[in-house]
Scaffold this motif. Structure first.
Motif, PDB file in Angstrom:
ATOM      1  N   ASP A  28       0.805  -1.220   0.000  1.00  0.00           N
ATOM      2  CA  ASP A  28       0.000   0.000   0.000  1.00  0.00           C
ATOM      3  C   ASP A  28       0.839   1.271   0.000  1.00  0.00           C
ATOM      4  N   ASP A  29       2.061   1.210   0.486  1.00  0.00           N
ATOM      5  CA  ASP A  29       2.883   2.414   0.614  1.00  0.00           C
ATOM      6  C   ASP A  29       3.516   2.845  -0.704  1.00  0.00           C
ATOM      7  N   GLU A  30       4.242   1.929  -1.347  1.00  0.00           N
ATOM      8  CA  GLU A  30       5.001   2.285  -2.541  1.00  0.00           C
ATOM      9  C   GLU A  30       4.555   1.542  -3.797  1.00  0.00           C
ATOM     10  N   GLY A  31       3.633   0.628  -3.630  1.00  0.00           N
ATOM     11  CA  GLY A  31       3.154  -0.135  -4.772  1.00  0.00           C
ATOM     12  C   GLY A  31       4.125  -1.193  -5.244  1.00  0.00           C
ATOM     13  N   ARG A  32       5.099  -1.526  -4.412  1.00  0.00           N
ATOM     14  CA  ARG A  32       6.082  -2.541  -4.821  1.00  0.00           C
ATOM     15  C   ARG A  32       5.526  -3.945  -4.630  1.00  0.00           C
ATOM     16  N   VAL A  33       6.084  -4.845  -5.404  1.00  0.00           N
ATOM     17  CA  VAL A  33       5.596  -6.226  -5.457  1.00  0.00           C
ATOM     18  C   VAL A  33       5.667  -6.932  -4.103  1.00  0.00           C
ATOM     19  N   LEU A  34       4.643  -7.726  -3.867  1.00  0.00           N
ATOM     20  CA  LEU A  34       4.595  -8.670  -2.758  1.00  0.00           C
ATOM     21  C   LEU A  34       4.306 -10.032  -3.372  1.00  0.00           C
ATOM     22  N   VAL A  35       5.111 -11.011  -3.035  1.00  0.00           N
ATOM     23  CA  VAL A  35       4.876 -12.360  -3.535  1.00  0.00           C
ATOM     24  C   VAL A  35       3.963 -13.063  -2.532  1.00  0.00           C
ATOM     25  N   LEU A  36       2.774 -13.383  -2.964  1.00  0.00           N
ATOM     26  CA  LEU A  36       1.789 -14.016  -2.089  1.00  0.00           C
ATOM     27  C   LEU A  36       2.023 -15.514  -1.949  1.00  0.00           C
ATOM     28  N   GLN A  37       2.538 -16.107  -3.013  1.00  0.00           N
ATOM     29  CA  GLN A  37       2.729 -17.556  -3.030  1.00  0.00           C
ATOM     30  C   GLN A  37       4.075 -17.855  -3.683  1.00  0.00           C
ATOM     31  N   PRO A  38       5.153 -17.900  -2.901  1.00  0.00           N
ATOM     32  CA  PRO A  38       6.494 -18.076  -3.466  1.00  0.00           C
ATOM     33  C   PRO A  38       6.684 -19.378  -4.246  1.00  0.00           C
ATOM     34  N   GLU A  39       5.947 -20.410  -3.880  1.00  0.00           N
ATOM     35  CA  GLU A  39       6.063 -21.678  -4.603  1.00  0.00           C
ATOM     36  C   GLU A  39       4.727 -21.959  -5.286  1.00  0.00           C
ATOM     37  N   PRO A  40       4.599 -21.537  -6.545  1.00  0.00           N
ATOM     38  CA  PRO A  40       3.303 -21.673  -7.227  1.00  0.00           C
ATOM     39  C   PRO A  40       2.905 -23.115  -7.451  1.00  0.00           C
ATOM     40  N   HIS A  41       1.625 -23.343  -7.394  1.00  0.00           N
ATOM     41  CA  HIS A  41       1.031 -24.644  -7.718  1.00  0.00           C
ATOM     42  C   HIS A  41       1.325 -24.914  -9.202  1.00  0.00           C
ATOM     43  N   PRO A  42       1.456 -26.170  -9.608  1.00  0.00           N
ATOM     44  CA  PRO A  42       1.724 -26.469 -11.025  1.00  0.00           C
ATOM     45  C   PRO A  42       0.752 -25.786 -11.994  1.00  0.00           C
ATOM     46  N   ASP A  43      -0.468 -25.595 -11.583  1.00  0.00           N
ATOM     47  CA  ASP A  43      -1.435 -24.906 -12.453  1.00  0.00           C
ATOM     48  C   ASP A  43      -1.132 -23.417 -12.606  1.00  0.00           C
ATOM     49  N   GLN A  44      -0.270 -22.869 -11.757  1.00  0.00           N
ATOM     50  CA  GLN A  44       0.035 -21.435 -11.766  1.00  0.00           C
ATOM     51  C   GLN A  44       1.398 -21.132 -12.381  1.00  0.00           C
ATOM     52  N   VAL A  45       2.121 -22.160 -12.792  1.00  0.00           N
ATOM     53  CA  VAL A  45       3.484 -21.963 -13.300  1.00  0.00           C
ATOM     54  C   VAL A  45       3.498 -21.097 -14.564  1.00  0.00           C
ATOM     55  N   ALA A  46       2.589 -21.333 -15.477  1.00  0.00           N
ATOM     56  CA  ALA A  46       2.552 -20.551 -16.717  1.00  0.00           C
ATOM     57  C   ALA A  46       2.310 -19.073 -16.412  1.00  0.00           C
ATOM     58  N   ALA A  47       1.424 -18.785 -15.485  1.00  0.00           N
ATOM     59  CA  ALA A  47       1.149 -17.397 -15.107  1.00  0.00           C
ATOM     60  C   ALA A  47       2.373 -16.765 -14.434  1.00  0.00           C
ATOM     61  N   ALA A  48       3.066 -17.545 -13.618  1.00  0.00           N
ATOM     62  CA  ALA A  48       4.281 -17.031 -12.963  1.00  0.00           C
ATOM     63  C   ALA A  48       5.339 -16.685 -14.008  1.00  0.00           C
TER      64      ALA A  48
END
Length: 65
Positions: A28-48
């Motif tokens: 909220d302060d600077e708009g910099r990235v926060l990684v919510l899920q450092p180890e993506p599920h296999p279904d999320q790998v393409a999006a990562a």
């Protein structure tokens, strides 16, 4: 696979959030990235991978393994 984010390099463009909101957010302060899920599920790998490719500052990377 693990998602790495260099918050010092991030410019807060938000492409990662637009690409994979389930994996990324922005602080909220600077708009910099926060990684919510450092180890993506296999279904999320393409999006990562797409989020890493679209990051304009190169703040994101993937550690394979």
């Amino acid at each position: 696979m693990k998602i790495k984010a260099d918050r010092e390099v991030c410019v807060g463009a938000g492409m990662c959030v637009l690409t994979a909101a389930e994996l990324f957010d922005q602080d909220d302060d600077e708009g910099r990235v926060l990684v919510l899920q450092p180890e993506p599920h296999p279904d999320q790998v393409a999006a990562a991978r797409e989020a890493v490719e679209l990051c304009p500052s190169g703040a994101l990377s993937l550690e394979e393994g």
